[in-house]
Design a protein around this motif. Structure first.
Motif, PDB file in Angstrom:
ATOM      1  N   ARG A  79       0.828  -1.209   0.000  1.00 24.09           N
ATOM      2  CA  ARG A  79       0.000   0.000   0.000  1.00 24.09           C
ATOM      3  C   ARG A  79       0.859   1.254   0.000  1.00 24.09           C
ATOM      4  O   ARG A  79       0.617   2.176  -0.769  1.00 24.09           O
ATOM      5  CB  ARG A  79      -0.916  -0.002   1.232  1.00 24.09           C
ATOM      6  CG  ARG A  79      -2.140  -0.896   1.115  1.00 24.09           C
ATOM      7  CD  ARG A  79      -2.905  -0.932   2.421  1.00 24.09           C
ATOM      8  NE  ARG A  79      -4.157  -1.671   2.279  1.00 24.09           N
ATOM      9  CZ  ARG A  79      -4.931  -2.000   3.304  1.00 24.09           C
ATOM     10  NH1 ARG A  79      -4.566  -1.666   4.540  1.00 24.09           N
ATOM     11  NH2 ARG A  79      -6.063  -2.649   3.100  1.00 24.09           N
ATOM     12  N   GLU A  80       1.859   1.289   0.873  1.00 22.73           N
ATOM     13  CA  GLU A  80       2.698   2.483   0.973  1.00 22.73           C
ATOM     14  C   GLU A  80       3.394   2.797  -0.343  1.00 22.73           C
ATOM     15  O   GLU A  80       3.561   3.956  -0.705  1.00 22.73           O
ATOM     16  CB  GLU A  80       3.739   2.293   2.081  1.00 22.73           C
ATOM     17  CG  GLU A  80       3.148   2.288   3.482  1.00 22.73           C
ATOM     18  CD  GLU A  80       4.192   1.995   4.541  1.00 22.73           C
ATOM     19  OE1 GLU A  80       5.347   1.698   4.171  1.00 22.73           O
ATOM     20  OE2 GLU A  80       3.851   2.050   5.738  1.00 22.73           O
ATOM     21  N   VAL A 118      15.927   1.879 -10.454  1.00 18.35           N
ATOM     22  CA  VAL A 118      16.859   1.657  -9.348  1.00 18.35           C
ATOM     23  C   VAL A 118      16.179   1.960  -8.018  1.00 18.35           C
ATOM     24  O   VAL A 118      16.298   1.186  -7.052  1.00 18.35           O
ATOM     25  CB  VAL A 118      18.128   2.518  -9.525  1.00 18.35           C
ATOM     26  CG1 VAL A 118      18.958   2.521  -8.240  1.00 18.35           C
ATOM     27  CG2 VAL A 118      18.962   1.998 -10.698  1.00 18.35           C
ATOM     28  N   LEU A 119      15.459   3.063  -7.935  1.00 18.88           N
ATOM     29  CA  LEU A 119      14.792   3.432  -6.681  1.00 18.88           C
ATOM     30  C   LEU A 119      13.789   2.358  -6.271  1.00 18.88           C
ATOM     31  O   LEU A 119      13.739   1.953  -5.100  1.00 18.88           O
ATOM     32  CB  LEU A 119      14.085   4.776  -6.837  1.00 18.88           C
ATOM     33  CG  LEU A 119      13.422   5.272  -5.549  1.00 18.88           C
ATOM     34  CD1 LEU A 119      14.448   5.964  -4.664  1.00 18.88           C
ATOM     35  CD2 LEU A 119      12.283   6.227  -5.846  1.00 18.88           C
ATOM     36  N   ILE A 120      12.988   1.894  -7.206  1.00 21.49           N
ATOM     37  CA  ILE A 120      11.979   0.884  -6.885  1.00 21.49           C
ATOM     38  C   ILE A 120      12.636  -0.429  -6.471  1.00 21.49           C
ATOM     39  O   ILE A 120      12.259  -1.046  -5.467  1.00 21.49           O
ATOM     40  CB  ILE A 120      11.032   0.669  -8.082  1.00 21.49           C
ATOM     41  CG1 ILE A 120      10.188   1.933  -8.328  1.00 21.49           C
ATOM     42  CG2 ILE A 120      10.117  -0.524  -7.847  1.00 21.49           C
ATOM     43  CD1 ILE A 120       9.443   1.926  -9.649  1.00 21.49           C
ATOM     44  N   LEU A 121      13.633  -0.858  -7.224  1.00 18.29           N
ATOM     45  CA  LEU A 121      14.280  -2.132  -6.921  1.00 18.29           C
ATOM     46  C   LEU A 121      15.033  -2.104  -5.596  1.00 18.29           C
ATOM     47  O   LEU A 121      15.030  -3.080  -4.838  1.00 18.29           O
ATOM     48  CB  LEU A 121      15.242  -2.509  -8.053  1.00 18.29           C
ATOM     49  CG  LEU A 121      14.573  -2.872  -9.387  1.00 18.29           C
ATOM     50  CD1 LEU A 121      15.611  -2.941 -10.497  1.00 18.29           C
ATOM     51  CD2 LEU A 121      13.807  -4.183  -9.286  1.00 18.29           C
ATOM     52  N   ARG A 122      15.648  -0.965  -5.280  1.00 13.40           N
ATOM     53  CA  ARG A 122      16.429  -0.876  -4.036  1.00 13.40           C
ATOM     54  C   ARG A 122      15.564  -0.491  -2.838  1.00 13.40           C
ATOM     55  O   ARG A 122      15.622  -1.143  -1.792  1.00 13.40           O
ATOM     56  CB  ARG A 122      17.564   0.154  -4.199  1.00 13.40           C
ATOM     57  CG  ARG A 122      18.677  -0.287  -5.104  1.00 13.40           C
ATOM     58  CD  ARG A 122      19.600  -1.341  -4.446  1.00 13.40           C
ATOM     59  NE  ARG A 122      20.405  -0.739  -3.379  1.00 13.40           N
ATOM     60  CZ  ARG A 122      20.392  -1.147  -2.116  1.00 13.40           C
ATOM     61  NH1 ARG A 122      19.598  -2.144  -1.745  1.00 13.40           N
ATOM     62  NH2 ARG A 122      21.156  -0.560  -1.219  1.00 13.40           N
ATOM     63  N   GLU A 123      14.768   0.565  -2.969  1.00 14.40           N
ATOM     64  CA  GLU A 123      14.050   1.117  -1.812  1.00 14.40           C
ATOM     65  C   GLU A 123      12.741   0.394  -1.524  1.00 14.40           C
ATOM     66  O   GLU A 123      12.384   0.197  -0.367  1.00 14.40           O
ATOM     67  CB  GLU A 123      13.758   2.601  -2.040  1.00 14.40           C
ATOM     68  CG  GLU A 123      14.987   3.464  -2.199  1.00 14.40           C
ATOM     69  CD  GLU A 123      15.630   3.830  -0.870  1.00 14.40           C
ATOM     70  OE1 GLU A 123      15.190   4.801  -0.248  1.00 14.40           O
ATOM     71  OE2 GLU A 123      16.575   3.128  -0.470  1.00 14.40           O
ATOM     72  N   VAL A 124      11.992   0.052  -2.566  1.00 16.07           N
ATOM     73  CA  VAL A 124      10.691  -0.593  -2.368  1.00 16.07           C
ATOM     74  C   VAL A 124      10.852  -2.098  -2.205  1.00 16.07           C
ATOM     75  O   VAL A 124      10.279  -2.704  -1.296  1.00 16.07           O
ATOM     76  CB  VAL A 124       9.739  -0.276  -3.543  1.00 16.07           C
ATOM     77  CG1 VAL A 124       8.415  -1.021  -3.381  1.00 16.07           C
ATOM     78  CG2 VAL A 124       9.499   1.223  -3.647  1.00 16.07           C
ATOM     79  N   LEU A 125      11.636  -2.714  -3.085  1.00 14.38           N
ATOM     80  CA  LEU A 125      11.748  -4.173  -3.107  1.00 14.38           C
ATOM     81  C   LEU A 125      12.960  -4.695  -2.346  1.00 14.38           C
ATOM     82  O   LEU A 125      13.080  -5.899  -2.117  1.00 14.38           O
ATOM     83  CB  LEU A 125      11.793  -4.655  -4.562  1.00 14.38           C
ATOM     84  CG  LEU A 125      10.503  -4.334  -5.333  1.00 14.38           C
ATOM     85  CD1 LEU A 125      10.732  -4.463  -6.832  1.00 14.38           C
ATOM     86  CD2 LEU A 125       9.378  -5.249  -4.882  1.00 14.38           C
ATOM     87  N   GLN A 137      21.171   7.694  -5.258  1.00 19.99           N
ATOM     88  CA  GLN A 137      21.340   8.991  -4.581  1.00 19.99           C
ATOM     89  C   GLN A 137      20.599  10.105  -5.307  1.00 19.99           C
ATOM     90  O   GLN A 137      19.912  10.919  -4.699  1.00 19.99           O
ATOM     91  CB  GLN A 137      22.828   9.337  -4.496  1.00 19.99           C
ATOM     92  CG  GLN A 137      23.507   8.816  -3.246  1.00 19.99           C
ATOM     93  CD  GLN A 137      24.909   9.418  -3.103  1.00 19.99           C
ATOM     94  OE1 GLN A 137      25.586   9.697  -4.094  1.00 19.99           O
ATOM     95  NE2 GLN A 137      25.356   9.603  -1.879  1.00 19.99           N
ATOM     96  N   ARG A 138      20.752  10.136  -6.624  1.00 17.60           N
ATOM     97  CA  ARG A 138      20.094  11.188  -7.403  1.00 17.60           C
ATOM     98  C   ARG A 138      18.578  11.033  -7.348  1.00 17.60           C
ATOM     99  O   ARG A 138      17.845  12.022  -7.236  1.00 17.60           O
ATOM    100  CB  ARG A 138      20.582  11.145  -8.852  1.00 17.60           C
ATOM    101  CG  ARG A 138      22.044  11.521  -9.023  1.00 17.60           C
ATOM    102  CD  ARG A 138      22.394  11.838 -10.472  1.00 17.60           C
ATOM    103  NE  ARG A 138      22.139  10.708 -11.352  1.00 17.60           N
ATOM    104  CZ  ARG A 138      23.012   9.735 -11.585  1.00 17.60           C
ATOM    105  NH1 ARG A 138      24.191   9.740 -10.976  1.00 17.60           N
ATOM    106  NH2 ARG A 138      22.719   8.755 -12.427  1.00 17.60           N
ATOM    107  N   ALA A 139      18.093   9.792  -7.412  1.00 21.17           N
ATOM    108  CA  ALA A 139      16.647   9.560  -7.363  1.00 21.17           C
ATOM    109  C   ALA A 139      16.076   9.961  -6.011  1.00 21.17           C
ATOM    110  O   ALA A 139      15.019  10.603  -5.933  1.00 21.17           O
ATOM    111  CB  ALA A 139      16.351   8.089  -7.654  1.00 21.17           C
TER     112      ALA A 139
END
Length: 309
Positions: free
Chosen positions: A120-121, A141-148, A171-173
């Motif tokens: 949900r988040e 990259v953001l989704i694969l690292r931070e979300v998943l 970092q940039r994302a």
């Protein structure tokens, strides 16, 4: 090939959520998942299990999405396209035909009881819209690292790049997203969210403007997705809502969950109208996103005519 289905099918819903985060369209996400499974099936005999099946599928799905993003413009919400409206004139489609709109997604399509809070988040409308402003590789990259929470080395392998490049891109994302952090959203099954949803439904079904006024925060906004029109502040929002209410009984609202937020499937005078996604906080609704697209209603398990009460 006999074990392909049993080993890959358990990941279908989470892959749909991943492709939706990348593409911001449930229709495009479904197409991407179909393409992912087709490519995976064709390559199954060559799969050497150097990684898990899950990592392998995410690699395929991510690259399917990156290819799709090369061929179209970004998706947006009306508030990302210009200033709020100063009168109640209906909005118009954007002048730039390459600009498409974020679509909502039904929780039932991506629901996994074990991970529902995290899912949900990471599917909130504001976050999905913000992700669309990131370059495609940064978004991935953001989704694969931070979300998943895939390790940097696995992400580097998925994207055929280096670990250092993954860390720099992340970092940039992060910096880009931190410029406009989303507000705190109350979970859809929280009593406060349910009370705000009840006021919204009652307001429309009973043509009760007071119920809608109770629900809206002073800084609330309504976005008419599909057009450039959005309305900022309780006063302007109430004027818009009053113009749409009609008579008691004109509207029928069925509660649903979209993007991890309370929402309604809306019917007007016996016909499907579309979907409205609410953004509830501890102090009231800060957002209403109206998708006046009748064809979205079946995606939420609802018929095109209102069900019997």
């Amino acid at each position: 090939m006999s074990d392909f289905g049993s080993r890959t099918e358990p990941f279908r819903k989470e892959l749909l959520a991943h492709c939706y985060r990348m593409l911001a369209s449930v229709h495009e996400a479904e197409d991407a998942v179909q393409e992912t499974y087709l490519r995976a099936w064709r390559s199954w005999s060559a799969f050497e299990e150097r990684s898990s099946v899950r990592v392998w599928l995410y690699r395929i799905a991510t690259n399917v999405c990156l290819t799709a993003l090369e061929q179209r413009g970004r998706r947006a919400l009306p508030s990302g396209l210009g200033a709020p409206a100063t009168d109640l004139s209906p909005g118009t489609p954007p002048d730039d035909p390459s600009v498409l709109f974020v679509e909502p997604i039904a929780e039932l399509l991506v629901h996994d009881p074990a991970t529902i809070v995290t899912t949900r988040e990471s599917l909130r409308l504001a976050l999905i819209a913000a992700l669309q402003y990131l370059p495609a590789k940064q978004r991935a990259v953001l989704i694969l690292r931070e979300v998943l929470a895939f390790p940097a080395a696995e992400v580097a392998s998925m994207l055929d790049t280096s670990v250092a490049a993954v860390k720099s891109t992340l970092q940039r994302a992060r910096a880009r997203l931190d410029e406009n952090p989303p507000s705190e959203v109350v979970e859809p099954d929280d009593p406060q969210a349910q009370a705000l949803l009840a006021d919204y439904i009652s307001g429309f079904e009973n043509a009760d403007l007071a119920a809608l006024e109770r629900a809206l925060r002073a800084d609330a906004a309504i976005e008419m997705v599909g057009t450039t029109a959005w309305f900022n502040g309780r006063v302007m929002c109430l004027q818009l809502l009053e113009s749409a209410l009609g008579e008691p009984g004109d509207w029928r609202m069925i509660p649903i969950v979209a993007n991890g937020q309370p929402a309604v499937g809306a019917y007007f005078k016996g016909e499907a109208y579309g979907v409205a996604v609410l953004t509830p906080t501890a102090t009231g609704l800060t957002g209403i996103h109206v998708f006046s697209t009748p064809s979205l209603v079946p995606y939420f398990g609802l018929p095109l005519t209102p069900p019997a009460r």
